[in-house]
Design an enzyme around this catalytic site. Structure first.
Site, PDB file in Angstrom:
ATOM      1  CG  ASP A 183      -6.712  -5.164  -7.351  1.00 16.51           C
ATOM      2  OD1 ASP A 183      -5.785  -4.391  -7.087  1.00 16.51           O
ATOM      3  OD2 ASP A 183      -7.837  -4.793  -7.708  1.00 16.51           O
TER       4      ASP A 183
ATOM      5  CG  ASP B 268     -11.695  -4.532  -6.160  1.00 23.56           C
ATOM      6  OD1 ASP B 268     -11.124  -3.496  -5.774  1.00 23.56           O
ATOM      7  OD2 ASP B 268     -11.588  -5.627  -5.575  1.00 23.56           O
TER       8      ASP B 268
ATOM      9  CG  ASP C 115      -8.728   0.188  -7.348  1.00 20.24           C
ATOM     10  OD1 ASP C 115      -7.671   0.587  -6.822  1.00 20.24           O
ATOM     11  OD2 ASP C 115      -9.322  -0.833  -6.997  1.00 20.24           O
TER      12      ASP C 115
END
Length: 1027
Positions: free
Chosen positions: A446, A751, A755
């Site tokens: 990310d 997070d 996901d």
């Protein structure tokens, strides 16, 4: 009689109420008298009904009374007890909830302020914990040390050895007498117990380590409201009466009731097994259960039951944490152990047969040179004693041959690395991730919080097509500012708290929310409480990573007009707008040309690494509030664009260095982000994921583009992609699947709740400890506690270290196995005896298995680990380099020891006992010197960094000291003779030759292709030939 009953009833009522009427004020005395009168009249009525004779003999069920008696017994100052609360939530009893006065009534009974929560003083918390219990559950008792001792006892070879020790002790004392006969048997007993103790201690410590890590992983941080402010507290600190804030991805920490919130949907599959999400609201279903997950919306809940008073607590108390999880590497080592064990059993059986044949054919002699077996003249006791010694020798060969130290080495290195990784901000949830991370070829990361600092601040503000400087905010039209205040204060999951006038504002929420709220409070002078009081929220559409926007439907109390406010990713909000406010506050039409100009503004901010957020609103008519199905909906077209803000999130210091380290190690880094292409490209370049001289065609794409590729196109282009912008969690999952199909070992950071599929699909799921939701953490293998990419690079180093340490130990162990098996086998066949006794072999086993594993499995990550390419999925565990190292060392040891076996007496001019001691001493010292060689598989300088590994040096020193004791002091126990200084020097000199041999051997090149692949190819050619 009636009078006495009345007085009795009156006394009972006063006793139940716990009051004295004389002490009450006049008003309360009137209420008291009324209550007593009603109660007594009912009691008298029931008395006459029960005493009057029945009119007929038929039995009828009396109708239910038109009233319900509620026994209110204050508990420790609270007007409701734990039993009533447990029953209320477990049975989802709405009727009982109404009797308590609804959620507000329960909150009042628990002395909880619905807006400010409970007081956080220690006395109040302690009283609640004493009355309602703590938010912990009873765990099954942990396994004691004796459990692991018993587990070690159950090993078959240990049982056989104990049997041999018992027989040796019994027959030895019978044949040689009580003075000398006990030595051999007791020696084996002591050696066996030593092996058991070390094994049990290692396993016990490992189990304790996993228990500690489990406590850390279960210690979830929860947001609760106490004293009017939001605070982060441990899940274990929650008490009944607490107001807990829930958002998407949170785990519900206790049983409770819905206080306020919007669009709250709960996944109760962990409790009920049902996959359908349950809507929680005020009217139909206000009940929340511990252990369930928030999948949409947000809310505040009132905690009503904690710990063992919840169904989740009772369920978890029955589940013991399993620290016996077998990793893929352990499974591979089990196969290797089994294969070596079979070879060892074969050798041991041959030795057993040869020794028995030699004994019964009269080819063995005792210490005086007499035949040990003389047919019928030989006593039965002597035959049995000899048989026991032969069996013990054969069984001990099996013990040495079976490398039971391999699983121990894996356990030790995993436990050690897990402990060290905690210091490096990485908490391992699944053991297999430790070793798998060492094989990672691609990391999908990310952006926000991982590559960047997640410390956001609004730096740009655009109203219309003009950038507004901070000094010019006062010139903005007041009604536009008011619209911004409404859109920010009502459309947020964050909060603003100010303890007193003049004190600092306390702002909570996600980093983006905090940045926007801080900007609104400080620059737009927003009073959040005032805005909330002036409006009523009708419906909320919460933000998630798929929609990338959030909206709120609200009504103004002053004029009852209804408005919708939206905020989210700038280009998505822009697409929903048909007009905009200019810098003067004038509403202007937004045509395609105007939209293109706004898109350029957005792209300009994104190119400066800013996250661009847009705000829009619209007045809504009552007829537009519901869709065709009758559900409330938020208008998402024909909106008026209020303005744009640019939020700066600087890159983390050191992230570029970490990215370069991973790339240098042969690991590809791919950034997957929800930001637009321009922001993503700018950040990726700043972090070193994209290089200035790189070919950008196909390197940066959007999620929708990747999604729309055909499967063949995806497989073709996935390797070249470095940045995927505007991606959804599904795009991330799709990329992971493509990379795995191409043979990559994939690590993924995540997070959010959405996901979870990608984290589960990846070979290694890395969740974020600060920003990560509980759903993401539960789906992951490792939690990065500081959300920093540098910690991901550290995990990669540790993963490689685990794999490398285990390979070192395998090389060391197999060298000993090969040497010990060949020496004993050759000596047994040629001389009719094994040069190493059972006790000596057990001592060697202890050195190489336990102490060797401890020394080599606790090496820290070296810099050269990040200079090698990643180990692929199909890479053999024992590489050509390892075969080269171990075979050369094993052949040297065999040559030296066989020379001592057959020519040692002549060379040193000593007797058999001293010769056997020389063989034993040289063999052990060879392992000590070879332990240094095993530290580096390829590097010739085996001493580099050795001063930093105090444990390794301590174990070497301890091994040498114990060996001296075995030879010089414990002569009877180890069946040895004292050696002279010259003989010790010869043993050390012969063993030390392994160092220069190791240095020379590492100069020899080896083919990259695994050695066994040649054997497979030859076998295949032969099969083809015969066909």
């Amino acid at each position: 009689m009636v009078s006495s009953i009345l007085h009795a009833e009156l006394g009972c009522v006063e006793l139940l109420l716990g009051v004295n009427p004389k002490t009450l004020n006049p008003n309360k005395q009137k209420w008291h008298s009324a209550f007593v009168t009603i109660y007594c009249s009912r009691a008298l009525l029931s008395f006459f009904k029960t005493t009057s004779p029945p009119k007929n003999s038929s039995t009828k069920i009396p109708p239910s009374p038109s009233y319900t008696v509620v026994y209110v017994k204050p508990e420790n100052g609270f007007e409701i007890g734990p039993t009533s609360l447990i029953q209320l939530t477990k049975e989802k009893n709405l009727d009982q909830l109404r009797e308590f006065g609804g959620v507000d009534g329960v909150a009042k009974a628990l002395k909880t302020d619905a807006g400010h929560g409970i007081h956080s003083d220690g006395e109040n918390i302690a009283r609640r914990r004493e009355t309602f219990g703590s938010n912990t559950y009873q765990k099954p008792p942990t396994k004691s040390f004796f459990h692991f001792v018993w587990e070690a006892f159950k090993d078959l070879t240990i049982i056989i050895l104990l049997g041999c020790a018992a027989l040796s002790l019994g027959f030895g004392m019978k044949v040689h007498g009580a003075k000398e006969g006990w030595i051999d048997g007791l020696s084996i007993f002591i050696a066996v117990f030593l092996v058991i103790s070390v094994s049990a201690i290692s396993n016990y410590r490992q189990n304790r380590q996993f228990d500690k890590l489990s406590k850390v992983s279960n210690n979830i941080q929860i947001e609760a409201i106490r004293d009017g402010r939001r605070q982060h507290i441990s899940i274990f600190e929650i008490v009944v009466g607490d107001l807990v804030c829930l958002k998407i991805g949170d785990q519900v920490p206790a049983d409770g009731l819905f206080v306020e919130g919007h669009s709250l949907h709960i996944d109760e599959s962990s409790m009920t097994g049902e996959s359908d999400h349950v809507e929680v609201n005020h009217s139909q279903n206000p009940f929340l259960f511990s252990g369930t997950k928030v999948v949409d919306g947000y809310a505040q809940m009132l905690v009503t039951s904690v710990g063992m008073n919840t169904t989740w607590g009772q369920m978890m108390s029955q589940i013991s944490s399993d620290s016996n999880e077998q990793t893929p590497l352990q499974a591979r080592l089990d196969k290797l152990t089994s294969a070596i064990g079979k070879v060892g059993l074969t050798v041991a059986f041959l030795v057993l047969v040869v020794l028995f044949v030699r004994y019964f054919t009269g080819n063995t002699e005792d210490d005086n040179g007499n035949k040990e077996f003389n047919g019928s003249k030989t006593k039965t006791d002597n035959i049995i004693n000899a048989a026991v010694e032969i069996i013990a020798a054969a069984v001990t060969i099996v013990v040495v041959a079976i490398p039971e130290g391999l699983p121990l080495a894996v356990t030790l290195t995993l436990a050690y690395s897990m402990k060290r990784m905690m210091f490096d901000n990485a908490m391992v949830r699944k053991l297999s991730a430790c070793e798998t991370m060492g094989s990672a070829t691609t990391i999908c990361t990310d952006k926000t919080g991982t590559l960047t600092m997640n410390q956001m601040k609004v730096t740009n503000f655009w109203l219309g097509k003009e950038s507004v400087a901070e000094s010019s905010y006062s010139k903005i039209a007041p009604y536009v500012v008011e619209l911004f205040r409404e859109g920010i204060a009502l459309n947020t999951t964050g909060s603003v708290y100010r303890p007193s006038l003049g004190s600092e504002f306390e702002i909570s929420g996600s980093p983006t929310e905090k940045a926007i709220l801080s900007w609104a409070v400080m620059e737009l002078k927003m009073d959040m409480e005032e805005v909330k009081e002036s409006c009523s929220i009708l419906h909320v559409e919460a933000f998630n990573s798929q929609k990338k926007r959030s909206g709120v439907l609200m009504t103004r109390k002053a004029d009852n007009t209804i408005w919708v406010h939206w905020k989210g990713a700038a280009e998505m909000i822009l697409a929903m707008c048909s007009s905009y406010y200019d810098a003067s506050g004038i509403n202007k039409d937004l045509d395609e040309n105007q939209k293109m100009e706004f898109e350029k503004i957005i792209q300009g901010m994104a190119a400066s690494s800013l996250r661009c957020i847009a705000f829009a609103h619209k007045q809504v008519e009552t007829t537009e509030l519901e869709d065709s199905a009758g559900h409330e909906k938020l208008q998402d077209d024909g909106l008026i664009l209020l303005g744009l803000v640019g939020i700066k999130d600087p890159c983390r210091p050191g992230v570029k260095k970490a990215v370069e380290a991973c790339q240098y190690a042969g690991v590809n880094i791919k950034m997957i982000t929800g930001d637009n292409v321009f922001t993503a490209k700018a950040i990726a370049t700043e972090c070193g994921i994209l290089r200035s001289n790189q070919d950008m065609s196909g390197a940066v794409i959007e999620g929708v583009e990747f999604r729309n590729y055909t499967p063949e196109q995806r497989m073709e282009k996935v390797d070249k992609i470095c940045v995927m912008a505007r991606s959804s969690p599904f795009d991330k999952l799709l990329m992971v699947q493509c990379l795995k199909q191409k043979g990559h070992v994939v690590a993924v950071t995540g997070d959010g709740t959405n996901d979870a599929p990608a984290l589960k699909e990846a070979d290694i799921g890395l969740s974020m400890g600060i920003q990560g939701t509980e759903v993401a953490k539960e789906s992951s293998d490792i939690v990065i506690l500081d959300d920093n990419f540098a910690s991901v690079a550290t995990v990669l180093r540790w993963g490689r270290c685990v794999y490398n340490n285990i390979q070192k130990f395998i090389q060391f162990q197999l060298t000993v196995n090969v040497a010990a098996l060949v020496i004993n086998f050759v000596a047994a066949i040629s001389a009719g005896e094994v040069p190493l006794t059972a006790v000596q072999l057990l001592w060697v086993n202890l050195i190489m298995d336990t102490l060797g594993a401890l020394a080599l499995a606790t090496e820290k990550p070296a810099d050269e680990l990040m200079q090698n390419p990643p180990v692929g999925r199909t890479e053999p565990l024992i590489t050509n380099i390892m075969w080269r190292n171990l075979l050369v060392q094993a052949f040297y040891q065999i040559a030296v020891l066989l020379t001592l076996q057959f020519r040692g007496k002549a060379i040193f001019n000593v007797n058999d006992k001293v010769k056997d001691t020389l063989i034993f001493n040289t063999f052990v010292l060879c392992q000590v010197f070879n332990e240094f060689n095993a530290r580096k598989l390829e590097k010739r300088n085996v001493f580099k960094g050795i001063h930093r590994n105090k444990l390794f040096l301590s174990i070497i020193a301890m091994t040498v000291v114990l060996q001296v004791l075995m030879v010089e002091v414990l002569k009877k126990f180890a069946d040895t003779e004292r050696l002279s200084w010259g003989q010790w020097g010869a043993c050390v000199g012969l063993a030390a030759v392994s160092w220069p041999i190791g240095w020379v051997v590492k100069c020899m090149p080896v083919p990259k292709k695994p050695v066994f692949s040649y054997l497979k190819a030859i076998t295949h050619i032969k099969l083809q030939f015969w066909k």
